[in-house]
Design an enzyme around this catalytic site. Sequence first.
Site, PDB file in Angstrom:
ATOM      1  N   HIS A 164      12.073  41.628  96.967  1.00 16.02           N
ATOM      2  CA  HIS A 164      11.977  41.566  95.591  1.00 16.02           C
ATOM      3  C   HIS A 164      12.268  42.710  94.858  1.00 16.02           C
ATOM      4  CE1 HIS A 164      11.071  39.430  91.739  1.00 16.02           C
ATOM      5  NE2 HIS A 164      10.728  40.812  91.627  1.00 16.02           N
ATOM      6  N   GLU A 165      11.213  43.672  95.385  1.00 14.90           N
ATOM      7  CA  GLU A 165      11.458  44.997  94.476  1.00 14.90           C
ATOM      8  C   GLU A 165      12.467  45.932  94.849  1.00 14.90           C
ATOM      9  OE1 GLU A 165       9.237  45.567  92.076  1.00 14.90           O
ATOM     10  OE2 GLU A 165       8.193  43.744  92.899  1.00 14.90           O
ATOM     11  N   HIS A 168      15.075  44.841  92.595  1.00  8.65           N
ATOM     12  CA  HIS A 168      15.167  45.722  91.252  1.00  8.65           C
ATOM     13  C   HIS A 168      16.025  46.972  91.503  1.00  8.65           C
ATOM     14  CE1 HIS A 168      12.998  42.680  89.193  1.00  8.65           C
ATOM     15  NE2 HIS A 168      11.730  43.007  89.798  1.00  8.65           N
ATOM     16  N   HIS A 174      14.953  39.869  86.594  1.00  7.27           N
ATOM     17  CA  HIS A 174      14.614  38.333  87.227  1.00  7.27           C
ATOM     18  C   HIS A 174      15.468  37.243  86.434  1.00  7.27           C
ATOM     19  CE1 HIS A 174      10.363  40.616  86.919  1.00  7.27           C
ATOM     20  NE2 HIS A 174      10.817  40.525  88.194  1.00  7.27           N
TER      21      HIS A 174
HETATM   22 ZN   LIG Z   1      10.254  41.682  89.780  1.00  8.78          ZN
END
Ligand SMILES: [Zn+2]
Length: 471
Positions: A164-165, A168, A174
């Site tokens: 997930h990171e 980014h 998101h």
């Molecule tokens: Zn996040």
Amino acid sequence: MRFCLKSFTVVSLVFSFVFFSSCDNKQEELEEIGVEENVEVVGVEYYGEKIYVEKVDGNYVMEGDILIDLDQNAKSSGKMGVLWPNGIIYYNIASDVSNSKRQIIFEAMNHWKDNTVIKFQQRTSQNAYVNFVDKGGCKSFIGRRGRMQELNVGGCFNKELLIHELGHAVGLYHEHNKYDRDKYIRILWDNIDDNFLSEAQYKKNTTAPGRDFTIGVDFESVMIYRAGVTDHSIDITKPVMEKLDGTDWSYPPGTLSANDIRGVNLMYANSIPLASDISGNWAQYEINLLMSKGLVSGFPDGTFKPNDLLTRAQFATLIASIIKPEPIRDDINFPDVPDTDYWATDAISIAVRGGYISGFPDGTFRLDEKVSRVQIWVSLASGLRLGGGINSDLDFFSDREDIPDWAIDNGKVADAYKNKLISVYNPNNSITNKLRPNDNATRADALVTFHQALVFLKKVDDTANRYLALP
Ligand SMILES: [Zn+2]
């Protein structure tokens, strides 16, 4: 992700708004906040709008785990402007990161590498790189910062959180905070802890620019939070989000979804600017995509000049080169268009016979007149034979009265709006509810609308510019 907040001990939050009323403007201003330790809430400028974020160790944190960089934001560059050239992310892992943490960092990077065009390379002398550090939380910047950017792994307990990171760092926001998420999901505000850190996780992005590479909310995405009870719930029975039909979505698996993969690959396929003056431009993706397909070309000096205005003759050449319409009717002989030896004569004939252009009521074409935004919408809505629009839907726009009567009477602006042909970017990089129908169209304006025409014709993938006016 949501876990990162656990690294803060927030004992008490006092959060109040002061409302100012002056004339017809209403402003909200954050007045006071009491926090434990080093968590501080401040207002910052983010893409032209003031938002409230945490200030942690000198960094600003949005939505719990997104580090934001005020210098980067000042450039008004969207996600397309902050991608890693060729999809190569350079990285360094700080020496204090444990071996077990290193292991999951590599597993997460391999998941990205094995499924997408993204690659990772150990940094040598590059200035722009991700520095994995053993700091609190699990946080990353969005996209390429242009210099060293920390990725805090102190609170990243497993591979899924790191995937997930890294999302980014690749350039993704998101899913559940998307500007149009209210069409798909409902935030159950009454069930969410009444404090800044919890509420900030569910705020809607109103300004963050970028592009939708997948339409709607992807419930399988690695970039969405779970819908049910979380540690932001007021108690252990209260879900924080739901679909509009009241149902839940299952806990995301923590791996890339099919649409994550498709979206990131599309995003990076056009990440290298093909003209020297479009990097970070709001229409970079459209210009690049149409150039890469050979449908438009730039100037001999390598520029595209996205802010230049278009003449009607130039607009006709774009119809011929981008849409390539089949003839459906006879040509029109305009007294002011030369029969031969004129560079745009053939293109005008193609646009006319394709049903895209008819000229003015007095029979003229007006080659050198600038084309207005409304003329482009009506031309493409007519040529594509779009339908389904309702004039009253245009009441949403504050300058609806500026639309010429003829374009209301034939319903074509409403048809263009209904079919997502209209953008509302304005030169100060903000989204407004103004159509500016009579403004002259820039080359960027035109290409965004042409791109949408190609989406309608199913000739390009359905991705959406952040500045489209969506019905
Ligand atoms: Zn996040």
